[in-house]
Design a protein around this motif. Structure first.
Motif, mmCIF file in Angstrom:
data_model
loop_
_atom_site.group_PDB
_atom_site.id
_atom_site.type_symbol
_atom_site.label_atom_id
_atom_site.label_comp_id
_atom_site.label_asym_id
_atom_site.label_seq_id
_atom_site.Cartn_x
_atom_site.Cartn_y
_atom_site.Cartn_z
ATOM 1 N N LYS A 94 0.854 -1.199 0.000
ATOM 2 C CA LYS A 94 0.000 0.000 0.000
ATOM 3 C C LYS A 94 0.876 1.230 0.000
ATOM 4 C CE LYS A 94 -3.960 2.097 2.322
ATOM 5 N NZ LYS A 94 -4.764 2.046 1.098
ATOM 6 N N ALA A 95 0.451 2.255 -0.722
ATOM 7 C CA ALA A 95 1.203 3.505 -0.767
ATOM 8 C C ALA A 95 1.254 4.150 0.616
ATOM 9 C CB ALA A 95 0.568 4.460 -1.769
ATOM 10 N N ILE A 96 2.401 4.705 0.966
ATOM 11 C CA ILE A 96 2.566 5.422 2.222
ATOM 12 C C ILE A 96 2.100 6.863 2.023
ATOM 13 C CG2 ILE A 96 4.200 6.255 3.948
ATOM 14 C CD1 ILE A 96 5.974 3.861 3.238
ATOM 15 N N ALA A 97 1.186 7.306 2.874
ATOM 16 C CA ALA A 97 0.708 8.695 2.841
ATOM 17 C C ALA A 97 1.424 9.467 3.945
ATOM 18 C CB ALA A 97 -0.803 8.756 3.041
ATOM 19 N N VAL A 98 2.356 10.317 3.569
ATOM 20 C CA VAL A 98 3.123 11.100 4.533
ATOM 21 C C VAL A 98 2.299 12.296 5.015
ATOM 22 C CG1 VAL A 98 5.131 12.619 4.777
ATOM 23 C CG2 VAL A 98 5.374 10.393 3.648
ATOM 24 N N VAL A 99 2.273 12.490 6.341
ATOM 25 C CA VAL A 99 1.590 13.644 6.933
ATOM 26 C C VAL A 99 2.626 14.434 7.736
ATOM 27 C CG1 VAL A 99 -0.267 14.457 8.427
ATOM 28 C CG2 VAL A 99 -0.559 12.335 7.113
ATOM 29 N N ALA B 129 -2.207 14.545 14.117
ATOM 30 C CA ALA B 129 -2.819 13.374 14.748
ATOM 31 C C ALA B 129 -4.155 13.036 14.096
ATOM 32 C CB ALA B 129 -3.003 13.619 16.247
ATOM 33 N N ASN B 130 -4.979 14.044 13.866
ATOM 34 C CA ASN B 130 -6.292 13.806 13.256
ATOM 35 C C ASN B 130 -6.157 13.281 11.832
ATOM 36 O OD1 ASN B 130 -7.659 14.662 15.533
ATOM 37 N ND2 ASN B 130 -7.759 16.783 14.856
ATOM 38 N N MET B 131 -5.230 13.839 11.078
ATOM 39 C CA MET B 131 -5.074 13.444 9.682
ATOM 40 C C MET B 131 -4.564 12.006 9.567
ATOM 41 S SD MET B 131 -3.513 15.874 6.716
ATOM 42 C CE MET B 131 -4.700 17.143 7.155
ATOM 43 N N VAL B 132 -3.618 11.641 10.437
ATOM 44 C CA VAL B 132 -3.124 10.263 10.428
ATOM 45 C C VAL B 132 -4.242 9.295 10.811
ATOM 46 C CG1 VAL B 132 -1.551 8.618 11.536
ATOM 47 C CG2 VAL B 132 -0.710 10.869 10.836
ATOM 48 N N SER C 119 -1.179 5.925 6.380
ATOM 49 C CA SER C 119 -0.439 7.157 6.645
ATOM 50 C C SER C 119 0.643 6.994 7.705
ATOM 51 C CB SER C 119 -1.406 8.265 7.075
ATOM 52 O OG SER C 119 -2.100 7.892 8.254
ATOM 53 N N ILE C 120 1.554 7.962 7.716
ATOM 54 C CA ILE C 120 2.561 8.104 8.758
ATOM 55 C C ILE C 120 2.753 9.584 9.032
ATOM 56 C CG2 ILE C 120 4.482 8.080 7.083
ATOM 57 C CD1 ILE C 120 6.184 6.696 9.287
ATOM 58 N N GLY C 121 2.896 9.947 10.304
ATOM 59 C CA GLY C 121 3.151 11.322 10.696
ATOM 60 C C GLY C 121 4.045 11.345 11.921
#
Length: 349
Positions: free
Chosen positions: A153-158, A206-209, A215-217
C-alpha cells in the motif's frame, strides 16, 4: 471530535481573572506557541485554576506563531520547541528557559499493525519522508520487521503545515542520521517537504493520520497516547530498539548539561545511551527581560513556579519528563537576575 480534543477545548476556554491583592485584579495569563506541550500546559492550567482561581489563556498555534506573538507583544509569554539562539534573545531583550521535556514519535495508520509492533530506524524514516520509500512492504521496512506482514500500500506522509518546533526537532534528528535529508531538505521549523500533506499543529497531524489509511506522521507522544494512536519503536544511536515512554525520554534527557548551555540553548535529539529515545526534546518559555505590565509578567512567573513545584506528577501521567530540581534552581536564579518590573526593580525575588 475526540474526548481528548474536547478536554483541550474545555481547558482552553476555561480562563478567568484572579485577584493577586485586595487592590487590583490581574488579567488572565496570556501565552501562545508550541502545540508540543499543549496537553501538559492544559492540565496544569486546569489544576492551577481550581487551586488559585487564576486563569491561563494559551493559544496552541505552533512555535513559529508563538515567537511572532511575543515579538509583537500581544501575549505575556511565547512558547517554542525550537530554542532561540543567544543572539536572537539579546536582540529581542528576552530570556528563555526549558519548562518540560517529552518525545516526538512516528505514528502510523496501517491495518493489522499494533502500537509498537513496527520498528524503524532514522535512515528509513528519512527516506519515507523524502518519498524515497513509498510502499509499506518496501524491502527496507521489511528488513527491520521480520515476521510483520505489511501491505503493498502507498505510504501517505503527513507533516506539519505550520511553523513548528516539533518539526524543528524532527528534522534536526533526520539531519543527524541522514546525509540526504541534511543536504536536500534541511533542518528548520518549516521545510520544503518533498512529499506528503500538511496538518496544522500536533492536533492536526494526529487527526489526519487517524483519518488516513496507510499514513505516517509525527507528533508529541501525549497526542499519540491520548488518541490511542499506533506509534512505532525506533532504533537509537546505540543501535538499540526502544519504545517511546517517559523512561526513554528521561534517559536521553540525562545527557543534558543545562548549566553549560548558554541561554538554555540545548537540543536533545539523537542522544547516546542504550535506553535513549532518539527524538527527545525540551520545550521553552520566552519572556521579555523588562515587563511592560508588571502584574501580568509576575502572574505568569507564579504559574510557572507552581508548575515546576506541583506539576511533576501530572507531567509523568502524560509521559512528559519534568525538569530536574537543579535545572529549576538555575531557571529561577535566571528570573531573579534578569527579569525586571516596569520601574527596573527585580521582578522575581
Amino acid at each position: 471530535m475526540t474526548a481528548f480534543r474536547k478536554t483541550l477545548t474545555r481547558v482552553s476556554l476555561a480562563v478567568a481573572g484572579a485577584a493577586f491583592s485586595c487592590a487590583a485584579m490581574a488579567a488572565d495569563i496570556t501565552g501562545a506557541g508550541a502545540t508540543f506541550p499543549y496537553p501538559i500546559y492544559s492540565k496544569w492550567a486546569d489544576a492551577y485554576k481550581k487551586e488559585t482561581g487564576v486563569g491561563l489563556n494559551y493559544q496552541s498555534i505552533g512555535s513559529g506563531g508563538g515567537i511572532k506573538q511575543i515579538k509583537a507583544k500581544t501575549v505575556t509569554f511565547g512558547a517554542t520547541d525550537k530554542p532561540l539562539k543567544v543572539e536572537e534573545l539579546e536582540e529581542m531583550g528576552a530570556i528563555q528557559w526549558p519548562m518540560v521535556m517529552g518525545g516526538v514519535v512516528p505514528v502510523i495508520n496501517v491495518k493489522g499493525v499494533a502500537p509498537g509492533q513496527l520498528v524503524l530506524d532514522g535512515k528509513t524514516l528519512a527516506d519515507i519522508f523524502q518519498g524515497r520509500i513509498s510502499k509499506w512492504n518496501d524491502a527496507a521496512i521489511g528488513k527491520l520487521n521480520p515476521g510483520v506482514t505489511l501491505p503493498s500500500k502507498a505510504i501517505a506522509v503527513v507533516h506539519r503545515a505550520d511553523g513548528s518546533g516539533t518539526t524543528f526537532n524532527f528534522t534536526y534528528y533526520l539531519g543527524q542520521v541522514s546525509e540526504s535529508w541534511r543536504v536536500n531538505v534541511g533542518v528548520d521549523q518549516s521545510v520544503e517537504w518533498p512529499t506528503g500533506i500538511g496538518g496544522k499543529g500536533n492536533e492536526g497531524v494526529a487527526n489526519m493520520v487517524t483519518q488516513t489509511d496507510g499514513s505516517i506522521g509525527y507528533v508529541e507522544y501525549a497526542y499519540a497516547k491520548q488518541n490511542k494512536m499506533t506509534y512505532t519503536k525506533m532504533i537509537n544511536k546505540d543501535g538499540k530498539t526502544v519504545s517511546p515512554d517517559a523512561d526513554a525520554f528521561a534517559a536521553a534527557a540525562a545527557n543534558a548539561d543545562w548549566a553549560k548551555a548558554k541561554g538554555f540553548y540545548l537540543i536533545l535529539a539523537n542522544q547516546p545511551g542504550a535506553n535513549s529515545w532518539p527524538m527527545t526534546a525540551a520545550t521553552f518559555i520566552v519572556m521579555y527581560k523588562k515587563a511592560d505590565k508588571t502584574e501580568d509578567s509576575l502572574a505568569a512567573l507564579k504559574f510557572f513556579d507552581w508548575a515546576y513545584k506541583n506539576g511533576g506528577k501530572m507531567a509523568d501521567e502524560l509521559d512528559y519528563v519534568p525538569m530536574p530540581a537543579s535545572v529549576i534552581d538555575l531557571v529561577e536564579k535566571t528570573w531573579a537576575t534578569n527579569l525586571k518590573d516596569a520601574s527596573g526593580a527585580a521582578l522575581w525575588k
